[in-house]
Design an enzyme around this catalytic site. Structure first.
Site, short mmCIF file in Angstrom:
data_model
loop_
_atom_site.label_atom_id
_atom_site.label_comp_id
_atom_site.label_asym_id
_atom_site.label_seq_id
_atom_site.Cartn_x
_atom_site.Cartn_y
_atom_site.Cartn_z
N ARG A 62 10.02 20.72 -18.78
CA ARG A 62 10.00 19.67 -18.02
C ARG A 62 10.55 19.45 -16.54
O ARG A 62 10.06 18.54 -15.73
CB ARG A 62 10.94 18.44 -18.75
CG ARG A 62 10.49 17.04 -18.49
CD ARG A 62 11.06 16.10 -19.42
NE ARG A 62 12.49 16.35 -19.54
CZ ARG A 62 13.02 16.62 -20.53
NH1 ARG A 62 12.51 17.14 -21.70
NH2 ARG A 62 14.37 16.82 -20.59
N TYR A 116 -2.26 -2.23 -3.42
CA TYR A 116 -2.96 -1.62 -4.52
C TYR A 116 -2.69 -2.73 -5.72
O TYR A 116 -1.55 -2.70 -6.15
CB TYR A 116 -2.63 -0.47 -4.70
CG TYR A 116 -3.27 0.52 -5.84
CD1 TYR A 116 -4.69 0.46 -6.23
CD2 TYR A 116 -2.51 1.24 -6.44
CE1 TYR A 116 -5.35 1.24 -7.02
CE2 TYR A 116 -3.30 2.08 -7.49
CZ TYR A 116 -4.48 2.11 -7.89
OH TYR A 116 -5.14 3.01 -8.89
N ASP A 188 2.94 3.34 0.14
CA ASP A 188 2.02 4.00 -0.55
C ASP A 188 1.09 4.45 0.73
O ASP A 188 0.40 3.86 1.41
CB ASP A 188 1.14 3.29 -1.19
CG ASP A 188 -0.07 3.88 -2.06
OD1 ASP A 188 -0.64 4.71 -1.63
OD2 ASP A 188 -0.50 3.35 -3.06
N LYS A 213 -6.38 11.76 -5.07
CA LYS A 213 -7.29 11.38 -4.10
C LYS A 213 -7.59 12.69 -3.17
O LYS A 213 -8.11 13.68 -3.58
CB LYS A 213 -7.00 9.93 -3.36
CG LYS A 213 -6.53 9.01 -4.23
CD LYS A 213 -7.64 8.39 -4.83
CE LYS A 213 -7.50 7.10 -5.64
NZ LYS A 213 -6.36 6.89 -6.53
#
Length: 402
Positions: A62, A116, A188, A213
């Site tokens: 993890r 967003y 962001d 993206k």
């Protein structure tokens, strides 16, 4: 392979970052380490393991392994001022994880009104359920922004440019006000990435990206990241571990592959975007082109001042047309796909309506002589500019034939 140098160009840094592990003496790319269990040589080593919580030390799957560590290192080296980078299974997970790292019940979060939509929903939903109060603000109103703070305001969520409507705001000024008020500023930065807008250097405390993206670049992975200086990186890391956030080593390898070509893709997409934006601006049936890289477009002065690069995402609004006309135009497109997301090699088109995703900012429809249902967002890919313009041209013809 030596690590990146701050004096090296962006292209060189994209090629060299994240290639300092032992693997780099033998192969170009890090192997894909798939492992949930990490082994220790003895019990003494096992007991030492939890004492050092950092990348580069095997502990448990993890916490990652060399493939994920190489990606984190690369993103950290590309973000001036960053001490480390935490990876998340999606861009939204990065936004949520970062906000949860800096907020607690009773705190107030200021959210840019043109954020967003999932960011807005996080503030209005998940964080509200956990006792965090949200307040939306107009990022273009610096005087009004300062008045939004109170003694419980602990964080500010920024985005530049704004989602869908592409407004550019003065990030250095907003971040400075937040710091003076004792609040953490998160941004962001998916649109420009650290290549086009070094968010930490511009005053932000935490820089967030949807690696889905531009970094991925091929529309085949989901991932997010948050980079910060040492204080907030430690908080981000611990919170991500407590939430169980982890990314697949296979996806990390895809992100590393995409990262190497991100610079040339962004340059190509930006150049094509400018040509298409200029073509749209000259049309009588287009009321406004919302494209920061376009001279004369709203916010272009800030783009020239603060940015060193753009991307292929921008919007435009139709003049004297309704939703039915907009649908005819989009449905007629042949090279543009219809779908969410952006930043891949393929071009996309998406209709958008502003009123449902704004709380305090005005949509200047009176100034532009437009209605509510006239916005179209384009994500420009790697197709030839002339072909994309020809496709748009025939789609405008089809719109008016209806």
């Amino acid at each position: 392979m030596a690590g990146s140098n701050g004096k090296q160009g962006k292209g060189t840094r994209l090629v060299t970052t994240g290639r300092t592990g032992d693997f780099a003496r033998h192969v170009v790319n890090p192997p894909v380490w798939r492992a949930s269990t990490h082994l220790y040589r003895d019990c003494a080593a096992l007991r030492e393991g939890p004492k050092a919580n950092e990348d580069g030390r095997f502990f448990y799957g993890r916490r990652g392994a060399p493939t994920q560590w190489a990606l984190s290192d690369a993103l950290t080296e590309l973000e001036p001022g960053a001490h480390g980078t935490v990876l998340y299974p999606s861009g939204v997970a990065a936004i949520v994880g970062a906000l949860m790292a800096v907020l607690k019940a009773g705190d107030v979060l200021l959210v840019t009104d043109n954020a967003y939509d999932p960011t807005r929903n996080t503030a209005m939903g998940l964080l509200k359920r956990f006792g965090v109060e949200h307040r939306f603000f107009d990022p273009l109103d610096l005087d009004g922004f300062e008045e939004k703070f109170c003694d419980r305001t602990k964080a500010v969520m920024l985005e530049n440019p704004g989602s869908l409507t592409m407004e550019l705001c003065d990030i250095p000024a907003l971040a400075a006000i937040a710091r003076d008020q004792g609040a953490v500023s998160l941004m962001d930065n998916t649109w420009a990435t650290s290549l086009g807008f070094p968010a930490l250097e511009r005053g932000c405390d935490i820089a967030i990206m949807a690696l889905t993206k531009h970094v991925g670049g091929h529309s085949d992975l989901m991932m997010g990241s948050a980079s910060a200086g040492e204080r907030w990186y430690r908080r981000l890391r611990m919170t991500a571990q407590q939430l169980g956030h982890v990314v697949s080593p296979d996806d990390a390898a895809l992100a590393l592959r995409g990262l190497r070509t991100m610079g040339v893709r962004l340059e190509r997409e930006t150049a094509t975007t400018l040509r298409i934006a200029e073509w749209l601006e000259a049309r009588g049936d287009v009321a406004q082109v919302l494209c920061p890289v376009l001279p004369g477009s709203p916010g272009h002065e800030l783009y020239e001042r603060d940015f060193t690069g753009g991307c292929g995402l921008f919007s435009f609004v139709l003049k004297d047309r309704d939703d039915a006309a907009r649908v005819r135009l989009i449905d007629a497109l042949e090279l543009f796909g219809i779908g969410y997301s952006w930043g891949g090699f393929e071009s996309l088109a998406l209709p958008f309506d502003v009123p449902s995703v704004r709380s305090v900012m005005d949509w200047p429809k009176e100034d532009w002589g437009i209605g509510d249902s006239c916005g179209i967002r384009l994500s420009i890919g790697l197709e030839d500019a002339d072909d994309l313009i020809a496709d748009l041209d025939q789609a405008f013809v089809a719109m008016d034939k209806g």
